[in-house]
Design a protein around this motif. Sequence first.
Motif, short mmCIF file in Angstrom:
data_model
loop_
_atom_site.label_atom_id
_atom_site.label_comp_id
_atom_site.label_asym_id
_atom_site.label_seq_id
_atom_site.Cartn_x
_atom_site.Cartn_y
_atom_site.Cartn_z
N ILE A 130 -37.75 5.74 23.55
CA ILE A 130 -37.55 6.56 22.36
C ILE A 130 -36.18 7.22 22.40
O ILE A 130 -35.44 7.24 21.40
CB ILE A 130 -38.67 7.61 22.25
N GLU A 131 -35.80 7.75 23.57
CA GLU A 131 -34.49 8.37 23.72
C GLU A 131 -33.37 7.36 23.48
O GLU A 131 -32.32 7.70 22.91
CB GLU A 131 -34.36 8.97 25.11
N ALA A 132 -33.59 6.11 23.89
CA ALA A 132 -32.58 5.08 23.66
C ALA A 132 -32.40 4.81 22.17
O ALA A 132 -31.27 4.61 21.70
CB ALA A 132 -32.97 3.80 24.39
N GLN A 133 -33.50 4.82 21.43
CA GLN A 133 -33.39 4.61 19.99
C GLN A 133 -32.61 5.75 19.34
O GLN A 133 -31.75 5.52 18.46
CB GLN A 133 -34.79 4.51 19.37
N VAL A 134 -32.90 6.96 19.76
CA VAL A 134 -32.17 8.12 19.23
C VAL A 134 -30.69 8.01 19.58
O VAL A 134 -29.81 8.25 18.73
CB VAL A 134 -32.76 9.43 19.77
N ALA A 135 -30.40 7.64 20.81
CA ALA A 135 -29.00 7.49 21.23
C ALA A 135 -28.30 6.41 20.42
O ALA A 135 -27.11 6.53 20.11
CB ALA A 135 -28.93 7.17 22.72
N ALA A 136 -29.02 5.36 20.07
CA ALA A 136 -28.43 4.28 19.27
C ALA A 136 -28.02 4.79 17.89
O ALA A 136 -26.91 4.51 17.40
CB ALA A 136 -29.41 3.13 19.14
N VAL A 137 -28.92 5.57 17.25
CA VAL A 137 -28.59 6.11 15.93
C VAL A 137 -27.41 7.06 16.03
O VAL A 137 -26.48 7.02 15.21
CB VAL A 137 -29.82 6.81 15.31
N LYS A 138 -27.42 7.92 17.04
CA LYS A 138 -26.31 8.86 17.20
C LYS A 138 -25.00 8.13 17.48
O LYS A 138 -23.95 8.49 16.92
CB LYS A 138 -26.63 9.82 18.35
N GLY A 139 -25.04 7.12 18.32
CA GLY A 139 -23.82 6.36 18.60
C GLY A 139 -23.28 5.70 17.35
O GLY A 139 -22.05 5.68 17.12
N ALA A 140 -24.18 5.17 16.53
CA ALA A 140 -23.75 4.54 15.28
C ALA A 140 -23.11 5.56 14.35
O ALA A 140 -22.05 5.31 13.75
CB ALA A 140 -24.95 3.89 14.60
N LEU A 141 -23.73 6.73 14.22
CA LEU A 141 -23.21 7.75 13.32
C LEU A 141 -21.90 8.35 13.83
O LEU A 141 -21.00 8.68 13.04
CB LEU A 141 -24.26 8.85 13.11
N GLU A 142 -21.77 8.51 15.15
CA GLU A 142 -20.52 9.02 15.69
C GLU A 142 -19.39 8.04 15.41
O GLU A 142 -18.26 8.44 15.09
CB GLU A 142 -20.66 9.28 17.18
N TYR A 143 -19.68 6.75 15.53
CA TYR A 143 -18.65 5.76 15.20
C TYR A 143 -18.25 5.87 13.73
O TYR A 143 -17.05 5.91 13.40
CB TYR A 143 -19.16 4.35 15.48
N MET A 144 -19.25 5.97 12.87
CA MET A 144 -18.97 6.08 11.44
C MET A 144 -18.16 7.34 11.13
O MET A 144 -17.23 7.31 10.32
CB MET A 144 -20.28 6.08 10.65
N ARG A 145 -18.53 8.42 11.78
CA ARG A 145 -17.86 9.70 11.51
C ARG A 145 -16.40 9.67 11.96
O ARG A 145 -15.52 10.20 11.27
CB ARG A 145 -18.61 10.82 12.25
N GLN A 146 -16.12 9.03 13.09
CA GLN A 146 -14.77 9.08 13.65
C GLN A 146 -13.89 7.94 13.17
O GLN A 146 -12.67 8.11 13.03
CB GLN A 146 -14.88 9.04 15.18
N ALA A 147 -14.50 6.78 12.92
CA ALA A 147 -13.68 5.61 12.65
C ALA A 147 -13.67 5.18 11.17
O ALA A 147 -12.77 4.44 10.76
CB ALA A 147 -14.16 4.42 13.49
N VAL A 148 -14.65 5.65 10.42
CA VAL A 148 -14.79 5.13 9.06
C VAL A 148 -14.57 6.20 8.00
O VAL A 148 -13.87 5.98 7.02
CB VAL A 148 -16.19 4.47 8.88
N ILE A 149 -15.19 7.36 8.19
CA ILE A 149 -15.08 8.41 7.15
C ILE A 149 -13.62 8.89 7.02
O ILE A 149 -13.00 9.18 8.04
CB ILE A 149 -16.01 9.58 7.47
#
Length: 306
Positions: free
Chosen positions: A287-306
């Motif tokens: 479960i923690e890995a799934q949460v980490a996956a979503v956070k990692g995806a959003l951090e990438y979007m926040r830093q590299a895309v937005i």
Amino acid sequence: MTEQQYPIGTPGQPWGVEEKQQWLKQQSVKRSYFDDVVTQINQLHDQFDVEQYGALEYTNNTFPLFLLKTRQWDSAKPNVLVTGGVHGYETSGVHGALAFAKQHAEQYSQWFNILIAPCISPWGYETINRWNPFAIDPNRSFKENSPAGECAAIMDYIASHQLDFVMHIDLHETTDTDNSEFRPALAARDGKVNTNWNIPDGFYTVGNSEKPTPDFQKAIIDSVRQVTHIAPADDEGKIIGAPVEQEGVIHYAGKELGLCMGLTDAPYVSTTEVYPDSANASPEECIEAQVAAVKGALEYMRQAVI
């Protein structure tokens, strides 16, 4: 690799109505969608707009379908979609989506509008199944005029609200029962010979071969490796029969195969896969890995895309 004969049907002949009914009669309720999932959703009304986007009438039971929507939806923010439980038996996908909602979604809502559908397939959740009662795999049915009610409901919601997404992450598991039950059943249903694949020990992602995003996938892998181990390639350089494109990443054709990752036209998509049967991972860690996956995806979007 081993071949395994399934006890329903005639080898080489696809199932008809009788075989599908025989299969359905063998299924039983093993846990409660209402106790495990709906109760948690009901506790989130103060944090989210909770919407019922449909209902499934299955085996004398009605399964309401819910999604969570971050507050202060703002057309100036990019929209992201998190889905879980497309395969109901994949437990950490459902509970990972709920855990992300409870723990982190509000924080990320300052940058994104977030839509979370934590359990696409509630009947599959209750019976610990990959298919729905009609022996249809929802994760091959995200297509126009879908035969799966699970898919049609969320597709209709997104279409009716004219939602466009920049990112979609779909939370899954690869389990030992893929080889012991689900792949043999699939081959029997379709009248084919089953050949099991090697179950990878660890986390990996499935990227969309139609829109490769290597840096995005890497961000997810790097986030998850802080929680659990990343699946290595097998002796043929593959994971579940697909070539490894980069560490912990394989590709499937999302829209062509009717996968949930092809549900939207989002340029950044990923299907996560954890291995709950690993001797080196607990259910909580998955479960923690799934949460980490979503956070990692959003951090990438926040830093590299937005």
